[in-house]
Design a protein around this motif. Structure first.
Motif, PDB file in Angstrom:
ATOM      1  N   ILE A  12    -108.515 101.690 -17.744  1.00 18.39           N
ATOM      2  CA  ILE A  12    -107.700 101.966 -19.074  1.00 18.39           C
ATOM      3  C   ILE A  12    -109.305 101.423 -19.722  1.00 18.39           C
ATOM      4  CG2 ILE A  12    -107.569 100.228 -20.744  1.00 18.39           C
ATOM      5  CD1 ILE A  12    -105.694  99.703 -18.771  1.00 18.39           C
ATOM      6  N   GLU A  13    -110.104 103.199 -20.370  1.00 17.67           N
ATOM      7  CA  GLU A  13    -110.721 103.110 -21.276  1.00 17.67           C
ATOM      8  C   GLU A  13    -111.476 102.200 -22.358  1.00 17.67           C
ATOM      9  OE1 GLU A  13    -114.027 106.811 -22.895  1.00 17.67           O
ATOM     10  OE2 GLU A  13    -111.899 106.771 -22.792  1.00 17.67           O
ATOM     11  N   VAL A  14    -112.012 101.505 -22.377  1.00 15.43           N
ATOM     12  CA  VAL A  14    -112.372 100.837 -23.783  1.00 15.43           C
ATOM     13  C   VAL A  14    -113.354 100.762 -24.577  1.00 15.43           C
ATOM     14  CG1 VAL A  14    -112.421  98.496 -24.983  1.00 15.43           C
ATOM     15  CG2 VAL A  14    -110.726  98.709 -22.438  1.00 15.43           C
ATOM     16  N   HIS A  15    -113.636 100.541 -26.053  1.00 13.57           N
ATOM     17  CA  HIS A  15    -114.654 100.543 -27.124  1.00 13.57           C
ATOM     18  C   HIS A  15    -114.227 100.011 -27.890  1.00 13.57           C
ATOM     19  CE1 HIS A  15    -116.012 104.216 -25.295  1.00 13.57           C
ATOM     20  NE2 HIS A  15    -114.489 104.930 -24.616  1.00 13.57           N
ATOM     21  N   ILE A  16    -115.443  99.272 -28.587  1.00  7.47           N
ATOM     22  CA  ILE A  16    -115.252  98.427 -29.041  1.00  7.47           C
ATOM     23  C   ILE A  16    -115.054  98.888 -30.884  1.00  7.47           C
ATOM     24  CG2 ILE A  16    -117.162  96.344 -30.425  1.00  7.47           C
ATOM     25  CD1 ILE A  16    -118.339  95.619 -27.718  1.00  7.47           C
ATOM     26  N   SER A  17    -115.911  99.638 -30.707  1.00  9.75           N
ATOM     27  CA  SER A  17    -116.290 100.740 -32.257  1.00  9.75           C
ATOM     28  C   SER A  17    -115.056 101.984 -32.362  1.00  9.75           C
ATOM     29  CB  SER A  17    -117.567 100.697 -32.214  1.00  9.75           C
ATOM     30  OG  SER A  17    -118.334 101.979 -31.896  1.00  9.75           O
ATOM     31  N   ASN A  18    -115.257 103.179 -32.141  1.00  8.14           N
ATOM     32  CA  ASN A  18    -114.091 103.965 -32.878  1.00  8.14           C
ATOM     33  C   ASN A  18    -115.166 105.137 -32.552  1.00  8.14           C
ATOM     34  OD1 ASN A  18    -112.585 106.520 -32.526  1.00  8.14           O
ATOM     35  ND2 ASN A  18    -111.290 105.671 -33.772  1.00  8.14           N
ATOM     36  N   PRO A  19    -115.262 106.227 -31.309  1.00  5.41           N
ATOM     37  CA  PRO A  19    -116.239 107.028 -31.183  1.00  5.41           C
ATOM     38  C   PRO A  19    -115.962 107.572 -32.218  1.00  5.41           C
ATOM     39  CG  PRO A  19    -116.013 105.675 -29.299  1.00  5.41           C
ATOM     40  CD  PRO A  19    -114.564 105.473 -30.183  1.00  5.41           C
ATOM     41  N   LYS A  20    -114.492 108.169 -32.127  1.00  6.42           N
ATOM     42  CA  LYS A  20    -114.655 109.300 -33.145  1.00  6.42           C
ATOM     43  C   LYS A  20    -114.952 109.022 -34.018  1.00  6.42           C
ATOM     44  CE  LYS A  20    -110.828 111.138 -29.644  1.00  6.42           C
ATOM     45  NZ  LYS A  20    -112.166 112.099 -29.420  1.00  6.42           N
ATOM     46  N   GLU A  21    -114.834 107.908 -34.923  1.00  2.00           N
ATOM     47  CA  GLU A  21    -115.283 107.986 -36.946  1.00  2.00           C
ATOM     48  C   GLU A  21    -116.839 107.886 -36.878  1.00  2.00           C
ATOM     49  OE1 GLU A  21    -113.069 104.338 -37.780  1.00  2.00           O
ATOM     50  OE2 GLU A  21    -111.617 105.768 -37.594  1.00  2.00           O
ATOM     51  N   ARG A  22    -117.775 107.754 -34.854  1.00  8.48           N
ATOM     52  CA  ARG A  22    -119.518 107.875 -35.832  1.00  8.48           C
ATOM     53  C   ARG A  22    -120.474 109.447 -35.031  1.00  8.48           C
ATOM     54  NH1 ARG A  22    -121.479 103.360 -31.318  1.00  8.48           N
ATOM     55  NH2 ARG A  22    -122.941 103.215 -32.879  1.00  8.48           N
ATOM     56  N   GLU A  23    -121.130 109.016 -34.802  1.00  7.02           N
ATOM     57  CA  GLU A  23    -121.674 110.409 -35.303  1.00  7.02           C
ATOM     58  C   GLU A  23    -121.291 111.471 -33.422  1.00  7.02           C
ATOM     59  OE1 GLU A  23    -125.249 107.006 -34.486  1.00  7.02           O
ATOM     60  OE2 GLU A  23    -123.090 107.719 -34.089  1.00  7.02           O
ATOM     61  N   ALA A  24    -121.485 112.689 -34.738  1.00  8.91           N
ATOM     62  CA  ALA A  24    -120.312 113.793 -33.459  1.00  8.91           C
ATOM     63  C   ALA A  24    -121.317 114.204 -32.140  1.00  8.91           C
ATOM     64  CB  ALA A  24    -121.111 115.010 -33.795  1.00  8.91           C
ATOM     65  N   PHE A  25    -122.424 113.597 -31.933  1.00 11.74           N
ATOM     66  CA  PHE A  25    -122.297 113.597 -29.436  1.00 11.74           C
ATOM     67  C   PHE A  25    -121.544 112.451 -29.380  1.00 11.74           C
ATOM     68  CE2 PHE A  25    -126.280 110.789 -31.710  1.00 11.74           C
ATOM     69  CZ  PHE A  25    -125.237 109.348 -30.957  1.00 11.74           C
ATOM     70  N   ARG A  26    -120.984 111.265 -30.252  1.00 10.04           N
ATOM     71  CA  ARG A  26    -120.150 110.238 -29.807  1.00 10.04           C
ATOM     72  C   ARG A  26    -118.677 110.512 -29.335  1.00 10.04           C
ATOM     73  NH1 ARG A  26    -122.804 106.228 -29.089  1.00 10.04           N
ATOM     74  NH2 ARG A  26    -124.879 105.447 -31.031  1.00 10.04           N
ATOM     75  N   HIS A  27    -117.914 112.705 -29.997  1.00 10.00           N
ATOM     76  CA  HIS A  27    -116.755 112.125 -29.808  1.00 10.00           C
ATOM     77  C   HIS A  27    -116.619 112.347 -28.444  1.00 10.00           C
ATOM     78  CE1 HIS A  27    -116.946 113.756 -34.723  1.00 10.00           C
ATOM     79  NE2 HIS A  27    -117.631 111.951 -34.301  1.00 10.00           N
ATOM     80  N   GLN A  28    -117.324 113.339 -27.593  1.00 11.81           N
ATOM     81  CA  GLN A  28    -116.578 113.991 -25.969  1.00 11.81           C
ATOM     82  C   GLN A  28    -116.476 112.666 -25.319  1.00 11.81           C
ATOM     83  OE1 GLN A  28    -115.439 116.702 -25.058  1.00 11.81           O
ATOM     84  NE2 GLN A  28    -115.252 115.478 -22.904  1.00 11.81           N
ATOM     85  N   SER A  29    -115.600 112.106 -25.012  1.00 11.78           N
ATOM     86  CA  SER A  29    -115.730 111.149 -23.283  1.00 11.78           C
ATOM     87  C   SER A  29    -115.140 112.010 -22.439  1.00 11.78           C
ATOM     88  CB  SER A  29    -114.333 110.420 -24.011  1.00 11.78           C
ATOM     89  OG  SER A  29    -114.349 109.045 -23.017  1.00 11.78           O
ATOM     90  N   TYR A  30    -116.317 111.868 -21.460  1.00  8.19           N
ATOM     91  CA  TYR A  30    -115.674 112.087 -19.636  1.00  8.19           C
ATOM     92  C   TYR A  30    -115.178 111.274 -19.015  1.00  8.19           C
ATOM     93  CZ  TYR A  30    -119.295 115.801 -20.937  1.00  8.19           C
ATOM     94  OH  TYR A  30    -119.844 117.361 -21.171  1.00  8.19           O
ATOM     95  N   VAL A  31    -115.393 110.136 -19.401  1.00 12.22           N
ATOM     96  CA  VAL A  31    -114.423 108.876 -19.321  1.00 12.22           C
ATOM     97  C   VAL A  31    -112.574 109.672 -19.771  1.00 12.22           C
ATOM     98  CG1 VAL A  31    -113.675 106.653 -18.829  1.00 12.22           C
ATOM     99  CG2 VAL A  31    -116.361 106.880 -18.729  1.00 12.22           C
ATOM    100  N   GLY A  32    -113.102 109.559 -20.677  1.00  8.76           N
ATOM    101  CA  GLY A  32    -110.917 109.417 -21.356  1.00  8.76           C
ATOM    102  C   GLY A  32    -110.498 110.875 -20.636  1.00  8.76           C
ATOM    103  N   LEU A  33    -111.058 111.613 -19.740  1.00 13.08           N
ATOM    104  CA  LEU A  33    -110.030 112.424 -19.615  1.00 13.08           C
ATOM    105  C   LEU A  33    -109.945 112.110 -18.526  1.00 13.08           C
ATOM    106  CD1 LEU A  33    -113.234 115.374 -19.503  1.00 13.08           C
ATOM    107  CD2 LEU A  33    -111.332 115.421 -21.153  1.00 13.08           C
ATOM    108  N   VAL A  34    -109.677 110.937 -17.795  1.00  9.65           N
ATOM    109  CA  VAL A  34    -109.601 111.001 -16.414  1.00  9.65           C
ATOM    110  C   VAL A  34    -109.398 109.056 -16.502  1.00  9.65           C
ATOM    111  CG1 VAL A  34    -110.519 111.752 -14.922  1.00  9.65           C
ATOM    112  CG2 VAL A  34    -111.568 109.679 -15.643  1.00  9.65           C
ATOM    113  N   ALA A  35    -109.542 108.859 -17.699  1.00  7.37           N
ATOM    114  CA  ALA A  35    -107.936 106.925 -18.105  1.00  7.37           C
ATOM    115  C   ALA A  35    -106.842 107.632 -18.475  1.00  7.37           C
ATOM    116  CB  ALA A  35    -109.225 106.845 -19.619  1.00  7.37           C
TER     117      ALA A  35
END
Length: 144
Positions: free
Chosen positions: A98-121
């Protein structure tokens, strides 16, 4: 035997409460650990809560999670967007991730939109502050 959850935290999360409180809030990583312990206890689960600023430590700990843990909760922080090493290590884990983020990366800078962890979570929780950790434990409890 009590089921165990490994909870991993990546770089700069040791600075919670100091670093960008307008994004991450004023709570500390110790506060999150306490929340996790309380939430896990409600489900008769134990936690192993760790933080490192070093990618290799996180890879080693992910590999450790393969033996004796029922689920893995991870806030990879900035490594979310850069670490193929974490991605590859997580692919070797056969327990829920289970991948957890305090903030929402998709609502931040474009470079934070890709999650390599999310691909396997198994699940991703983002933008719910520290309570996202408690939600991750609730999900883990249901999955195990």
């Amino acid at each position: 035997m009590t089921a165990r959850l490994m909870i991993l935290n990546g770089p700069n999360l040791n600075l919670l409460g100091i670093r960008e409180p307008e994004i991450y809030g004023s709570g500390t990583l110790d506060d999150i650990e306490e929340l996790c312990a309380e939430t896990a206890a409600k489900h008769a689960l134990e936690i192993d809560f760790r933080q490192s600023n070093h990618e290799g430590d996180l890879v080693d700990w992910i590999q450790d999670a393969r033996d004796g843990f029922a689920a893995l909760i991870i806030n990879p922080a900035a490594y979310t967007h850069t670490s193929i090493a974490l991605h590859d290590a997580l692919k070797t884990v056969s327990i829920p991730i289970i991948e957890v983020h305090i903030s929402n990366p998709k609502e931040r800078e474009a470079f934070r939109h890709q999650s390599y962890v999310g691909l396997v979570a198994t699940h991703t929780i983002a933008g719910r502050g520290a309570s996202g950790y408690a939600e991750a434990i609730e999900i883990a409890a249901k999955l195990i």
